[in-house]
Write a protein that holds these residues in place. Structure first.
Motif, PDB file in Angstrom:
ATOM      1  N   UNK A  36      43.585  38.825  43.605  1.00 22.73           N
ATOM      2  CA  UNK A  36      44.455  39.532  42.924  1.00 22.73           C
ATOM      3  C   UNK A  36      43.843  40.639  42.054  1.00 22.73           C
ATOM      4  N   UNK A  37      42.976  40.109  41.334  1.00 27.94           N
ATOM      5  CA  UNK A  37      42.232  41.280  40.399  1.00 27.94           C
ATOM      6  C   UNK A  37      41.523  42.310  41.092  1.00 27.94           C
ATOM      7  N   UNK A  38      40.760  41.985  42.066  1.00 25.13           N
ATOM      8  CA  UNK A  38      40.290  43.087  42.857  1.00 25.13           C
ATOM      9  C   UNK A  38      41.259  44.103  43.513  1.00 25.13           C
ATOM     10  N   UNK A  39      42.005  43.293  44.051  1.00 25.68           N
ATOM     11  CA  UNK A  39      43.255  44.322  44.821  1.00 25.68           C
ATOM     12  C   UNK A  39      43.896  45.105  43.990  1.00 25.68           C
ATOM     13  N   UNK A  40      44.163  44.685  42.610  1.00 28.47           N
ATOM     14  CA  UNK A  40      44.872  45.653  41.710  1.00 28.47           C
ATOM     15  C   UNK A  40      43.831  46.816  41.368  1.00 28.47           C
ATOM     16  N   UNK A  41      42.679  46.253  41.184  1.00 26.66           N
ATOM     17  CA  UNK A  41      41.671  47.190  40.626  1.00 26.66           C
ATOM     18  C   UNK A  41      41.289  48.658  41.695  1.00 26.66           C
ATOM     19  N   UNK A  42      41.252  48.107  42.853  1.00 32.41           N
ATOM     20  CA  UNK A  42      41.028  49.026  44.031  1.00 32.41           C
ATOM     21  C   UNK A  42      42.209  49.795  44.069  1.00 32.41           C
ATOM     22  N   UNK A  43      43.360  49.336  44.012  1.00 33.96           N
ATOM     23  CA  UNK A  43      44.629  50.229  44.013  1.00 33.96           C
ATOM     24  C   UNK A  43      44.625  51.067  42.692  1.00 33.96           C
ATOM     25  N   UNK A  44      43.808  50.634  41.681  1.00 28.48           N
ATOM     26  CA  UNK A  44      44.148  51.555  40.444  1.00 28.48           C
ATOM     27  C   UNK A  44      43.150  53.010  40.732  1.00 28.48           C
ATOM     28  N   UNK A  45      42.190  52.518  41.368  1.00 32.56           N
ATOM     29  CA  UNK A  45      41.095  53.496  41.850  1.00 32.56           C
ATOM     30  C   UNK A  45      41.740  54.569  42.658  1.00 32.56           C
ATOM     31  N   UNK A  46      42.365  54.043  43.760  1.00 33.53           N
ATOM     32  CA  UNK A  46      42.754  54.875  44.726  1.00 33.53           C
ATOM     33  C   UNK A  46      44.091  55.784  44.133  1.00 33.53           C
TER      34      UNK A  46
END
Length: 348
Positions: A204-214
């Motif tokens: 979940x941490x990485x999914x949220x992280x990538x969504x923040x970048x995008x």
């Protein structure tokens, strides 16, 4: 039994029709015991009210409501990434307020079984375990305060973690403000070399992280711009750097950042002259990197303060709440400003 009526390990072995060594391994959470045998031994111990000597001293603290248990995997103890000093700070804070702490590590379910026996005032879990289990639910129903230092899909108690969506957004904003439009991302996602969708991200941490970048850099291609650390094998990252398609790189933690620095060195790429770099990493120690890396750092002191507030609070305040903490910005010296009229003036 002994003369004073106390149950011995020999009595447990006899009652469960196993050897003394098997009982010892089951009590201490060591391998080499079949699961059904382990449960039989633990159930018998629980019914008879016996506790092994290595945790017996914690029972008085548990009865007085002064025992706080920390639960972490062995890997988590060695490499806690951005949570690297939370455990130590929290243990110190607990001691200062009169609590006794006990660290359990190893098989998570077995550790939770021990928690059921000890019935602590609070259980603090370190790391990201997406799903809750039956034992954790029993602990919750028993009124034990459950606190997770990390992000999870499901959680009975409270979660305390950095805002990784905001961190990804702020990293991308920083690079775009400095004129970078070709941005790559290195993530610790294991041996999966190509990411096809956000659901391929393992946490979940990485999914949220990538969504923040995008959200700031919508042209980020998961297949072309996101590179796996490949468990420390630099081949995928070396290949991406050789292509020369990116002017800047975002790293999700200190390990991926260290791998990028190593690969850049191997290819004679200068940071930030040839490629810019920004990462998530602890503010200290300074020897994590051979240069002053631009980074966003977790506010661990704020998380420890909130954790102590929850430990001291009535148990109903520890139920299914999520507390998010923003990252602190360390300017560093690894982001180069490009001569671009299209640079965004977005705030950090």
């Amino acid at each position: 039994m002994t003369k004073n009526g106390n149950l011995t390990i020999k009595d447990i072995a006899k009652a469960c029709s196993v050897g003394i060594g098997t009982v010892s391994r089951a009590i201490n959470g060591k391998p080499g015991v079949k699961e059904e045998v382990r449960k039989k031994i633990l159930n018998h111990i629980y019914e008879m009210g016996w506790r092994s000597n290595n945790i017996a001293g914690k029972l008085n603290s548990a009865r007085k409501g002064k025992l706080v248990i920390f639960l972490s995997s062995l890997f988590g103890l060695i490499d806690r990434m951005n949570d690297n000093d939370v455990m130590g700070l929290l243990a110190e804070a607990c001691t200062n307020e009169g609590y006794e702490t006990l660290l359990l590590t190893g098989n998570r379910n077995e550790c939770l079984e021990q928690c059921m026996q000890l019935r602590p005032h609070a259980l603090v879990q370190f790391g990201s375990v997406d799903r809750t289990g039956e034992i954790e639910g029993k602990l919750f129903e028993a009124g034990i305060r459950l606190i997770t230092i990390g992000e999870r899909e499901e959680c009975h108690g409270a979660m305390l973690h950095p805002d990784h969506t905001d961190a990804g957004r702020r990293q991308a904003q920083l690079l775009r403000r400095n004129g970078h439009r070709k941005i790559g991302v290195v993530c610790c996602i294991g041996e999966q070399k190509t990411i096809h969708s956000i659901d391929d991200m393992p946490s979940l941490r990485l999914r949220r992280y990538i969504q923040g970048i995008q959200s700031v850099h919508p042209k980020l291609s998961l297949e072309k711009d996101v590179v796996s650390d490949n468990y420390g094998d630099p081949a995928p990252l070396l290949a991406a750097l050789r292509r020369g398609e990116h002017t800047a790189w975002i790293c999700d933690e200190q390990r991926s950042c260290q791998e990028l620095i190593y690969c850049a060195y191997q290819l004679n790429l200068r940071i930030p002259e040839d490629i810019s770099l920004v990462t998530l990493a602890p503010a200290a120690p300074c020897f994590l990197f051979p240069m002053d890396v631009t980074r966003f750092c977790p506010d661990n002191k704020a998380r420890v303060a909130k954790a102590m507030e929850l430990i001291n609070a009535p148990e109903d305040l520890c139920r299914q709440q999520e507390f998010v903490f923003f990252k602190r910005y360390h300017k560093g010296a690894t982001v180069k400003k490009l001569n671009s009229t299209a640079a965004m003036a977005a705030p950090l």
